[in-house]
Enzyme design. Structure first.
Site, PDB file in Angstrom:
ATOM      1  N   SER A 174      -1.952   1.779   1.813  1.00 18.19           N
ATOM      2  CA  SER A 174      -1.389   0.870   0.828  1.00 18.19           C
ATOM      3  C   SER A 174      -2.448   0.409  -0.180  1.00 18.19           C
ATOM      4  O   SER A 174      -3.096   1.238  -0.805  1.00 18.19           O
ATOM      5  CB  SER A 174      -0.736  -0.313   1.544  1.00 18.19           C
ATOM      6  OG  SER A 174       0.085  -1.029   0.672  1.00 18.19           O
ATOM      7  N   ASP A 378       8.989   6.294   2.086  1.00 15.10           N
ATOM      8  CA  ASP A 378       8.426   5.018   1.636  1.00 15.10           C
ATOM      9  C   ASP A 378       8.875   4.751   0.212  1.00 15.10           C
ATOM     10  O   ASP A 378       8.565   5.518  -0.694  1.00 15.10           O
ATOM     11  CB  ASP A 378       6.896   5.067   1.718  1.00 15.10           C
ATOM     12  CG  ASP A 378       6.233   3.822   1.153  1.00 15.10           C
ATOM     13  OD1 ASP A 378       6.896   2.769   1.071  1.00 15.10           O
ATOM     14  OD2 ASP A 378       5.051   3.905   0.782  1.00 15.10           O
ATOM     15  N   HIS A 432       6.088   3.496   4.972  1.00 15.23           N
ATOM     16  CA  HIS A 432       4.812   3.058   4.412  1.00 15.23           C
ATOM     17  C   HIS A 432       3.676   3.120   5.433  1.00 15.23           C
ATOM     18  O   HIS A 432       2.566   3.533   5.109  1.00 15.23           O
ATOM     19  CB  HIS A 432       4.978   1.631   3.893  1.00 15.23           C
ATOM     20  CG  HIS A 432       3.920   1.186   2.951  1.00 15.23           C
ATOM     21  ND1 HIS A 432       3.726   1.745   1.711  1.00 15.23           N
ATOM     22  CD2 HIS A 432       2.976   0.213   3.069  1.00 15.23           C
ATOM     23  CE1 HIS A 432       2.733   1.132   1.091  1.00 15.23           C
ATOM     24  NE2 HIS A 432       2.253   0.212   1.903  1.00 15.23           N
TER      25      HIS A 432
END
Length: 455
Positions: A174, A378, A432
């Site tokens: 991320s 994601d 994610h």
């Protein structure tokens, strides 16, 4: 790219590192599988700023297995998410918060099977990391974070010299897509100019940001990437998608009230779909979770909540567990009365001051083994954005898009470039947090990378 810190390396003040060893971990009623350490390392010359770390020795051969530094993103989210929900050796048995300690179970897909894992809560103000000068000293940015992460490493290796010769890797996901390359670049500069070199071999970035002006974590590009992903995955209709393109223009560059209305209308009928994994239930109504955790969007503008999918973060168990006094005592961290509550994600005053990392990636790729990977469901940092920028670097393709296999099943797709085996990988059916959502595939990917095997 980022100037290294000017102050000299100072030996870690806490020379009694054995005191950081975790002797008993509430919720685990046996000896720990391997030695684990938790404590603080300072990152400034005045010894006022401290990053919390949790080190887990490998279940193989700690003295020769690689050391992997893991970071989660935010900016402001704790890397203990990695330990507790992703690749750590112990995971919660029950995901229902309660007033007693939840019990741990062994994680069969833990990465410590073949590596020493170092979980670091960065920057200052995240998780248990703190400044002795209080909240007024929490303001930071991409540049300062990279500098302090380098200083953390220098002081860590001074405290744990037994790991200095091990192969070292930096990994995360991320917004750590910013933390990792900037730290790697700091290490590169440090190694070119100073003698106490860090034995960095490579890095992996999962579902990562690429800058605040390009890619999924920028305003216009990010909206356009997520809109395209949502349309192609059947979350918004073709009529609504076409209307957004008509009103907002190519790449959503034409900001206007009509564009805003079209965007809101497109997403108004998606329902409560989890932006981090569009195919799992959205759980975000846990009373144990602070409001700021419910609205936190990794790498996304805060006002983007009205123009996208739902944010579903269920961190109730970890929040309850990591704020009990006996757990904090076991982890050798400051009490809540001194540094406040542990949170999965904290709203630290953070300036995302790096516009793009595309200018330094070619240099890093040529020097370090680099893997960019993405869960393919994601909706926060969709794979289509990272596939686009990795191919856009212009490196010659060594092996074009092909499936990679785990247990005789397609685990995703891989493209390898003819420059230091630079690789882009998708992980099929993952959101994610790839090691959390597809742990078997994630471990297979990690193992093949560490052992230099073909994906």
């Amino acid at each position: 790219m980022v100037p290294i810190l000017l102050f000299a390396l100072v030996s870690y003040v806490n020379s009694l590192v054995p005191e950081d060893e975790i002797r008993n971990l509430p919720g685990w009623n046996a000896s720990l599988p391997t030695r684990q350490y938790s404590g603080y390392i300072h990152v400034d010359s005045g010894k006022t700023r401290f990053l919390h770390y949790w080190l887990v020795e490998s279940e193989g051969s700690p003295s020769s297995d690689p050391l992997v530094m893991w970071m989660n993103g935010g900016p402001g989210c704790s890397s203990l998410e990695g330990y507790l929900y992703e690749m750590g050796p112990l995971h919660f048995m029950d995901d229902t918060p309660n007033q007693t300690h939840p019990q741990f179970v062994r994680n069969p897909n833990t990465w410590v099977q073949i590596a020493n894992m170092l979980f670091v809560e960065a920057p200052i103000g995240v998780g248990y990391s703190y400044s002795t000068r209080g909240s007024e000293d929490l303001k930071t940015n991409d540049t300062r974070t990279a500098q302090e992460n380098l200083q953390f490493l220098l002081n860590f290796f001074a405290a744990y010299p037994e790991f200095k010769e091990n192969d070292f890797y930096v990994m995360g996901e991320s917004y750590a897509g910013i933390y990792i390359p900037t730290l790697v670049d700091q290490v590169r500069i440090h190694n070119e100019n100073l003698s106490n070199k860090i034995n960095l071999k490579g890095f992996m970035v999962g579902n990562g940001c690429i800058g605040n002006a390009v890619g999924a974590c920028s305003m216009h590009d990010g909206l356009a990437i997520r809109l395209k992903f949502s349309y192609e995955h059947g979350l918004i209709s073709q009529v609504a998608y076409d209307e957004v393109i008509k009103k907002c223009g190519d790449g959503l560059k034409n900001a206007s009230l009509a564009c805003e209305v079209a965007m809101s209308e497109a997403y108004s009928k998606t329902g409560n779909v989890d932006i981090y994994d569009i195919y799992i239930p959205c759980i975000s109504n846990n009373p144990q979770i602070d409001d700021e955790q419910l609205v936190w969007r990794i790498g996304m503008p805060e006002d983007d909540r009205v123009r996208g999918l739902a944010t579903c973060i269920d961190a109730g168990v970890s929040t309850s567990y990591l704020n009990t006094p006996e757990v904090r005592q076991a982890l050798h961290v400051q009490p809540e009365s001194v540094i406040g509550r542990w949170r999965m994600c904290s709203h630290i005053p953070y300036d995302s001051n790096i516009k793009s990392l595309l200018d330094i990636y070619p240099t890093l790729i040529k020097q370090y083994r680099t893997v960019i990977y993405n869960g393919d469901v994601d909706g926060c940092v969709p794979y289509i954005g990272n596939e686009e920028w990795t191919s856009g670097l212009g490196f010659p393709v060594k092996e074009a898009w092909r499936p990679w296999m785990v247990n005789d099943q397609v685990a995703g797709y891989v493209t390898t470039y003819d420059v230091n085996n630079f690789t882009f990988i998708t992980v099929k059916g993952s959101g994610h947090m790839v090691p959390q959502f597809q742990p078997v595939s994630a471990y297979a990917m990690f193992e093949r990378y560490i052992k230099k095997e073909k994906f």
